[in-house]
Scaffold this active site. Structure first.
Site, PDB file in Angstrom:
ATOM      1  CE  LYS A 203      -3.549   2.338   2.710  1.00 24.87           C
ATOM      2  NZ  LYS A 203      -4.471   2.273   3.851  1.00 24.87           N
ATOM      3  CD  GLU A 209       9.269  -6.151   7.067  1.00 29.03           C
ATOM      4  OE1 GLU A 209       9.048  -5.043   6.524  1.00 29.03           O
ATOM      5  OE2 GLU A 209       9.006  -6.376   8.256  1.00 29.03           O
ATOM      6  N   GLY A 261      -4.909  -1.909   4.935  1.00 25.65           N
ATOM      7  CA  GLY A 261      -4.112  -3.050   4.467  1.00 25.65           C
ATOM      8  C   GLY A 261      -4.777  -4.387   4.758  1.00 25.65           C
ATOM      9  NE  ARG A 262      -6.397  -3.820  10.908  1.00 25.19           N
ATOM     10  CZ  ARG A 262      -5.743  -2.672  11.004  1.00 25.19           C
ATOM     11  NH1 ARG A 262      -4.599  -2.509  10.360  1.00 25.19           N
ATOM     12  NH2 ARG A 262      -6.229  -1.675  11.726  1.00 25.19           N
ATOM     13  CD  GLU A 347      -1.781  -4.362  11.451  1.00 23.74           C
ATOM     14  OE1 GLU A 347      -0.635  -4.819  11.584  1.00 23.74           O
ATOM     15  OE2 GLU A 347      -2.251  -4.078  10.332  1.00 23.74           O
ATOM     16  CG  HIS A 378      -3.905 -34.959  16.913  1.00 25.56           C
ATOM     17  ND1 HIS A 378      -4.183 -36.156  17.526  1.00 25.56           N
ATOM     18  CD2 HIS A 378      -4.843 -34.810  15.938  1.00 25.56           C
ATOM     19  CE1 HIS A 378      -5.228 -36.718  16.936  1.00 25.56           C
ATOM     20  NE2 HIS A 378      -5.648 -35.921  15.974  1.00 25.56           N
ATOM     21  CE  LYS A 509       5.881  -0.913   9.948  1.00 29.06           C
ATOM     22  NZ  LYS A 509       4.881  -0.257   9.115  1.00 29.06           N
TER      23      LYS A 509
HETATM   24  O1  F6P Z   1       3.374  -2.914   9.698  1.00 25.74           O
HETATM   25  C1  F6P Z   1       2.009  -3.130   9.607  1.00 25.74           C
HETATM   26  C2  F6P Z   1       1.491  -2.848   8.221  1.00 25.74           C
HETATM   27  O2  F6P Z   1       1.419  -1.499   8.020  1.00 25.74           O
HETATM   28  C3  F6P Z   1       0.150  -3.515   8.007  1.00 25.74           C
HETATM   29  O3  F6P Z   1      -0.893  -2.798   8.517  1.00 25.74           O
HETATM   30  C4  F6P Z   1       0.150  -3.682   6.532  1.00 25.74           C
HETATM   31  O4  F6P Z   1      -0.814  -4.599   6.106  1.00 25.74           O
HETATM   32  C5  F6P Z   1       1.568  -4.144   6.296  1.00 25.74           C
HETATM   33  O5  F6P Z   1       2.339  -3.406   7.222  1.00 25.74           O
HETATM   34  C6  F6P Z   1       2.091  -3.958   4.911  1.00 25.74           C
HETATM   35  O6  F6P Z   1       2.059  -2.629   4.525  1.00 25.74           O
HETATM   36  P1  F6P Z   1       2.235  -2.186   3.016  1.00 25.74           P
HETATM   37  O7  F6P Z   1       1.102  -2.785   2.239  1.00 25.74           O
HETATM   38  O8  F6P Z   1       2.218  -0.692   3.008  1.00 25.74           O
HETATM   39  O9  F6P Z   1       3.549  -2.727   2.524  1.00 25.74           O
END
Ligand code: F6P
Length: 541
Positions: A203, A209, A261-262, A347, A378, A509
C-alpha cells in the site's frame, strides 16, 4: 454515568450470573435457544447457542449493541465518513466488492467509478495473461507469479489462493513475505525468469521487507533480461503508484487510502490470485462478500451474523474475563485463516485508548490463535479441554471441502464429525463419577479408578461458536472473510476504539532502523539499553 457505561454495567452483571450456569441447562430451559442463536447469512450458518450466555445474557448483549449505536456506526462506515478518525480516512472496503452500479463516496468524493475501472483493468490483465496475449519481455507466456508483500498485502491473497486453488494450477503462484532471504530463494527455486511475473504489493511502497524482497527479485530477473524487457515482468500494486514506477514497475494497479491493508484483499492486492484462479473465480469471491455486506446492512441486530459473532466475543472478553480465542477451520484449504484473523482482529482491535484518546474502560480484543482441524486437536486442544482457564473456541466447518466433489459429503464426514465432537466435548464434559465408572468398567480396581479419575475428568461448560459452510466455494470464502471483517468492526464500536489504524507497529520499525545503523557503525550506540547492546554484540560476531 453515560448510557454506554450503564449498559456495560448491566451487561457485566448479567454475564456474571451466566458464568454460574451450565450451557447444557440453558438448552433444557429454553426450547428456542438453537433457533434464536443460530443465524443464516449469505449462505453461511452461524451457531452461537453453545456460548455461555443465557437468553437474558443474549438480550443484554443486544442492548449493549443498541446503546453503542452499532447501526449508526455501520451506516457511517458504508456512508464513507471518516470512521478512521486518527488518520481522517473513510473505511470503504465494501465499495471494492459492490455491484458495478453502486455509488459509494469516501468523505464525499465519489469512488465507485474508479473502483470499476481498476476492476476492469484487473479482469483484462487476468484474461490476457491466461490467453497468452500478455507476455514477458521475450514474448513468452507467463507460467509463474511471485507475489511479494507482507501483512495485509500478503495474508488475504494467500488465504484465498490456499482455499480455492485447483490441484494442478496452470499458473504456479508463489508468495514471499519474510525479509529472511531464504523465503525468496525458496520461491524462486525452479522458476524461469523469462516466464515469471513479479507482483510487488505494498500500500505504502515503503515497507522494508517488501522492498528488500522486490530488490532481490529484480536482481534475479536482471540476470536474464535487459532493463527494458524486465519492466514487463514487474507489476506494482499500491496506493503510491509514483513510488512503484520510480522503482521500476512496468505497470501498476492502484487502490486508495480508504482501503486498510488488512481489509484490502478485495482490491488489486489480490491481482496475482485473480490471475492464477481466473477472473470469474475472483469475481465470485467478491459476490460472496457483497452478499454478506447486504446481510450486515439489512438484517435486524438480533439476526445479524457479524453483530452476534461480535457480541459473543465481547461477552467472553468483557463479561467473563476470557482473553483468548482459538479458531479451528476444519478444511485444509482454510489453514491460513487463523493467521489472517490474527492480523485482522489483533491489528484492528489491539488498542488501549478509545476513539477520543482517553484510556479504554474495557478489555478490547483478545489473543487470537489457531490451527486447522484436526491438527490442532493433537497439539493445543488439551489445554482448551482441561486447562484451568477457559479459552472460547470457534469451529469453521465445511460440508464439502472441494467444490468439484459435491457428492463427497461422506468423504468429508471424518473431518467435520471431529469438529462437531470437539464442540460437544467442550460443552458437555465428563464428570469425575463418569470417569470413575468408565475406569471400573474397563477393569480398574476402585483405588486405581479413584487415582486416575481426576485426570480423566473434563469440566465441560466451555463455550464455542460453529460457523458452517456448505462447500468451499468462492462465494462462501468471500462471505466468511467479510463476516469476520464486520464482526471485527462491531467489536471496535462496542469498545469505542478505532479499528482502522495501527500505530502500535511503528515504534519497532523505527528502532529496527536505528539498530541497523549501529550494525553499520560496528558497535551499539551508548544510549542503547544493556540487554539489547549485549545481544547485538553477540549477533555481530
Ligand atoms: O506494519 C504493519 C502494516 O502497516 C500492516 O498494517 C500492513 O498490512 C503491512 O504493514 C504492509 O504494509 P504495506 O502494504 O504498506 O507494505
Amino acid at each position: 454515568m453515560t448510557a454506554r457505561s450503564q449498559a456495560l454495567a448491566m451487561f457485566r452483571a448479567v454475564a456474571k450470573k451466566d458464568a454460574g450456569s451450565r450451557i447444557v441447562h440453558q438448552f433444557a430451559t429454553d426450547p428456542r435457544r438453537t433457533e434464536r442463536m443460530g443465524v443464516e447469512a449469505a449462505g453461511l450458518y452461524v451457531d452461537l447457542s453453545k456460548q455461555s450466555w443465557s437468553a437474558e445474557g443474549f438480550e443484554a448483549a443486544l442492548d449493549l449493541a443498541r446503546t453503542c449505536d452499532v447501526e449508526g456506526r455501520r451506516n457511517a462506515l458504508f456512508g464513507g465518513e471518516a470512521v478512521n478518525n486518527t488518520q481522517g480516512r473513510a473505511v470503504l472496503h465494501p465499495a471494492l466488492r459492490a455491484a458495478a452500479d453502486a455509488d459509494f463516496s469516501a468523505l464525499g468524493e465519489p469512488v465507485s467509478k474508479e473502483v470499476n475501472e481498476t476492476r476492469n483493468a484487473m479482469a483484462r490483465f487476468a484474461v490476457d495473461i491466461g490467453s497468452g496475449a500478455e507476455t514477458g519481455g521475450t514474448k513468452q507466456p507467463f507460467t509463474a507469479i511471485v507475489h511479494i508483500g507482507i501483512g495485509g498485502s500478503d495474508l488475504g491473497p494467500r488465504l484465498l489462493w490456499d482455499a480455492l486453488r485447483p490441484l494442478e494450477p496452470t499458473i504456479d503462484l508463489r508468495f514471499v513475505a519474510n525479509i529472511d532471504p531464504r523465503d525468496m530463494a525458496e520461491a524462486l527455486s525452479g522458476l524461469d525468469p523469462e516466464t515469471t511475473l513479479v507482483v510487488v504489493v505494498s500500500k505504502t511502497f515503503t515497507t522494508q521487507e517488501t522492498l528488500a524482497n522486490a530488490d532481490l527479485a529484480k536482481a534475479w530477473l536482471a540476470e536474464s533480461l535487459s532493463p527494458r524487457r524486465m519492466a514487463r515482468h514487474l507489476i506494482g500494486v499500491t496506493a503510491a503508484p509514483e513510488k512503484a514506477e520510480a522503482w521500476g514497475c512496468g505497470k501498476t494497479f492502484g487502490f486508495r487510502d480508504w482501503v486498510g491493508g488488512r481489509y484490502s484483499l478485495w482490491s488489486a492486492v489480490s491481482l496475482s490470485v485473480a490471475v492464477a484462479l481466473g477472473w470469474d473465480v475472483f469475481e465470485r469471491v467478491l459476490n460472496g462478500a457483497q452478499a454478506m455486506d447486504e446481510h450486515f446492512l439489512t438484517a435486524d441486530l438480533e439476526r445479524n451474523a457479524p453483530v452476534l459473532l461480535a457480541l459473543a466475543q465481547v461477552f467472553n472478553v468483557e463479561g467473563l474475563d476470557r482473553h483468548a480465542r482459538t479458531v479451528a477451520p476444519y478444511a485444509h484449504g482454510l489453514r491460513r485463516l487463523p493467521a489472517f484473523l490474527q492480523q485482522l482482529e489483533m491489528e484492528s482491535n489491539g488498542k488501549r485508548v478509545k476513539r477520543d484518546g482517553s484510556g479504554v474502560d474495557t478489555a478490547t480484543g483478545p489473543v487470537v490463535f489457531g490451527e486447522p482441524g484436526t491438527n490442532g486437536q493433537h497439539a493445543f486442544f488439551q489445554q482448551i479441554h482441561q486447562g484451568p482457564k477457559v479459552v472460547p473456541a470457534e469451529f469453521v466447518v465445511v460440508g464439502h471441502t472441494s467444490e468439484g466433489a459435491m457428492d463427497a459429503r461422506e468423504g468429508d464426514a471424518p473431518l467435520w464429525s471431529n469438529a462437531l465432537a470437539q464442540a460437544q466435548a467442550l460443552m458437555v464434559g465428563k464428570t469425575e463419577a463418569e470417569a470413575k465408572a468408565e475406569l471400573i468398567a474397563a477393569g480398574a480396581d476402585k483405588a486405581e479408578a479413584e487415582r486416575l479419575a481426576p485426570h480423566k475428568t473434563f469440566p465441560g461448560n466451555r463455550p464455542s461458536t460453529t460457523i458452517l459452510m456448505d462447500a468451499l466455494t468462492p462465494e462462501a470464502v468471500g462471505a466468511l472473510i467479510a463476516l469476520y471483517e464486520h464482526k471485527t468492526f462491531v467489536e471496535g464500536v462496542i469498545w469505542d476504539i478505532n479499528s482502522f489504524d495501527q500505530w502500535g507497529v511503528e515504534l519497532g520499525k523505527v528502532l529496527a532502523k536505528a539498530i541497523l545503523k549501529d550494525v553499520e557503525a560496528g558497535e551499539p550506540s551508548p544510549s542503547l539499553d544493556p540487554s539489547t547492546a549485549e545481544l547485538m554484540k553477540r549477533l555481530m560476531v
